[in-house]
Design a protein around this motif. Structure first.
Motif, short mmCIF file in Angstrom:
data_model
loop_
_atom_site.label_atom_id
_atom_site.label_comp_id
_atom_site.label_asym_id
_atom_site.label_seq_id
_atom_site.Cartn_x
_atom_site.Cartn_y
_atom_site.Cartn_z
N ASP A 153 0.60 -1.70 -0.08
CA ASP A 153 0.20 -0.37 -0.33
C ASP A 153 0.88 1.08 0.32
OD1 ASP A 153 0.89 -0.66 2.90
OD2 ASP A 153 -0.47 0.21 3.35
N SER A 154 1.64 1.24 0.58
CA SER A 154 2.57 2.56 0.59
C SER A 154 4.13 2.06 0.60
CB SER A 154 2.58 3.50 1.75
OG SER A 154 3.18 4.31 1.86
N GLN A 164 -2.96 -4.50 -0.79
CA GLN A 164 -4.30 -5.02 -1.44
C GLN A 164 -4.42 -5.80 -2.57
OE1 GLN A 164 -3.56 -0.19 -1.76
NE2 GLN A 164 -6.19 -0.85 -0.72
N LEU A 165 -5.22 -6.35 -2.93
CA LEU A 165 -5.82 -7.20 -3.94
C LEU A 165 -6.26 -5.94 -5.31
CD1 LEU A 165 -5.48 -9.69 -5.47
CD2 LEU A 165 -7.92 -10.19 -4.53
N LEU A 166 -5.11 -6.11 -6.26
CA LEU A 166 -5.31 -5.53 -7.03
C LEU A 166 -5.76 -6.03 -8.04
CD1 LEU A 166 -5.17 -2.95 -8.86
CD2 LEU A 166 -2.74 -3.07 -9.55
N SER A 192 -8.92 -3.86 -3.55
CA SER A 192 -9.69 -4.47 -2.28
C SER A 192 -9.36 -2.97 -1.08
CB SER A 192 -9.25 -5.47 -1.44
OG SER A 192 -7.64 -5.31 -1.31
N GLU A 193 -10.62 -2.79 -0.33
CA GLU A 193 -10.30 -1.93 0.99
C GLU A 193 -10.92 -2.94 2.15
OE1 GLU A 193 -9.07 0.60 0.48
OE2 GLU A 193 -9.02 1.58 -1.38
N VAL A 209 -7.20 -14.60 -0.05
CA VAL A 209 -7.64 -14.19 -1.26
C VAL A 209 -8.15 -14.37 -2.72
CG1 VAL A 209 -5.88 -13.95 -4.02
CG2 VAL A 209 -4.60 -13.56 -1.82
N GLN A 210 -8.43 -16.12 -2.32
CA GLN A 210 -9.43 -16.53 -3.73
C GLN A 210 -11.45 -16.09 -3.54
OE1 GLN A 210 -11.46 -20.44 -2.83
NE2 GLN A 210 -10.97 -21.04 -4.65
N GLN A 211 -11.51 -15.53 -1.85
CA GLN A 211 -12.49 -15.18 -1.64
C GLN A 211 -13.06 -13.72 -2.14
OE1 GLN A 211 -12.79 -15.40 2.69
NE2 GLN A 211 -13.80 -17.62 2.53
N GLU A 212 -11.87 -12.99 -1.71
CA GLU A 212 -12.04 -11.62 -1.84
C GLU A 212 -11.85 -11.44 -4.10
OE1 GLU A 212 -12.29 -7.48 -1.71
OE2 GLU A 212 -12.30 -8.67 -0.60
N LEU A 213 -11.12 -12.38 -4.30
CA LEU A 213 -11.29 -12.20 -5.92
C LEU A 213 -12.54 -12.48 -6.34
CD1 LEU A 213 -9.62 -11.39 -8.91
CD2 LEU A 213 -8.53 -13.70 -8.65
#
Length: 234
Positions: A153-154, A164-166, A192-193, A209-213
């Motif tokens: 993130d920074s 974050q997942l981009l 993702s946030e 990762v899978q759930q967010e994607l």
């Protein structure tokens, strides 16, 4: 003097470039093919079809900056000027995530499972649309790009950064009757946030990762279905 609208010329160039990758499809009236392409709507193209979620770390930016500085020094020494301008960490090529016993949660389904899911959903929606059933579509609905990366993130702040997942993903369709105008687009790129520690993402072999994607792709599919009449407009 005739003034040339640069954005219009850019739109023509982009449409012409995409015409090469948006091949015609032999589909019966009332149906449209969903295809995958490594090209985004702006003409940028992934070097490889994405198969897994990758990672971009702080040191990747440092290495890229060092390489750019070295190249600039060489170009100046040769009298060629500065080689290139700055870049964003989001543009860096990620690296495979190592030391994962079970890699199934790192799989990127965009070129395969997501395309199939979107095709099924589009078919079902068009079956309910009498106007669409009377139309024929030569050009496919293109799922473009689709890379997914965990990105820090920074560069500053905490000693250990959050990630974050981009997702970089366009869904677009070439117009049936006027290739001069740019293709219709549903922009599905996002991140993702909030940013989370890498340990959070790594839980249970990166299950989060899978759930967010999956969530991001479900949102994309919903956006495409909501905008389908506009995408298919002749």
């Amino acid at each position: 003097m005739i003034k040339v609208n640069k954005s219009f010329i850019g739109a023509i160039a982009s449409a012409a470039l995409l015409a090469g990758c948006a091949t015609t499809s032999n589909t019966p009236p009332g149906s449209v093919k969903v295809d995958y392409s490594s090209a985004f709507i702006n003409g940028a193209k992934l070097k490889e079809v994405p198969t897994e979620v990758q990672i971009v770390k702080r040191e990747d930016t440092g290495n890229a900056v060092a390489a750019q500085v070295g190249l600039n020094v060489l170009m100046l020494a040769l009298g060629g000027g500065v080689a290139a301008s700055g870049f964003s960490k989001d543009d860096l090529k990620g690296a495979p995530i190592e030391d994962v016993a079970d890699r199934r949660y790192l799989q990127n389904p965009v070129p395969t499972g997501f395309v199939q899911s979107l095709q099924t959903a589009v078919d079902a929606r068009m079956a309910q649309d009498k106007l669409a059933q009377a139309q024929s579509f030569r050009y496919p609905l293109v799922v473009g790009g689709g890379s997914a990366q965990l990105v820090y993130d920074s560069l500053t702040g905490a000693e250990v950064p959050n990630y974050q997942l981009l997702l970089s993903l366009d869904v677009y369709k070439r117009r049936e009757s006027n290739w001069v105008l740019p293709p219709k687009l549903v922009a599905c790129s996002g991140r993702s946030e909030p940013a989370q520690p890498l340990a959070y993402w790594a839980e249970d072999s990166y299950r989060n990762v899978q759930q967010e994607l999956n969530r991001m792709l479900a949102d994309c599919q919903a956006k495409v279905l909501a905008d389908l009449p506009n995408l298919l407009e002749q």
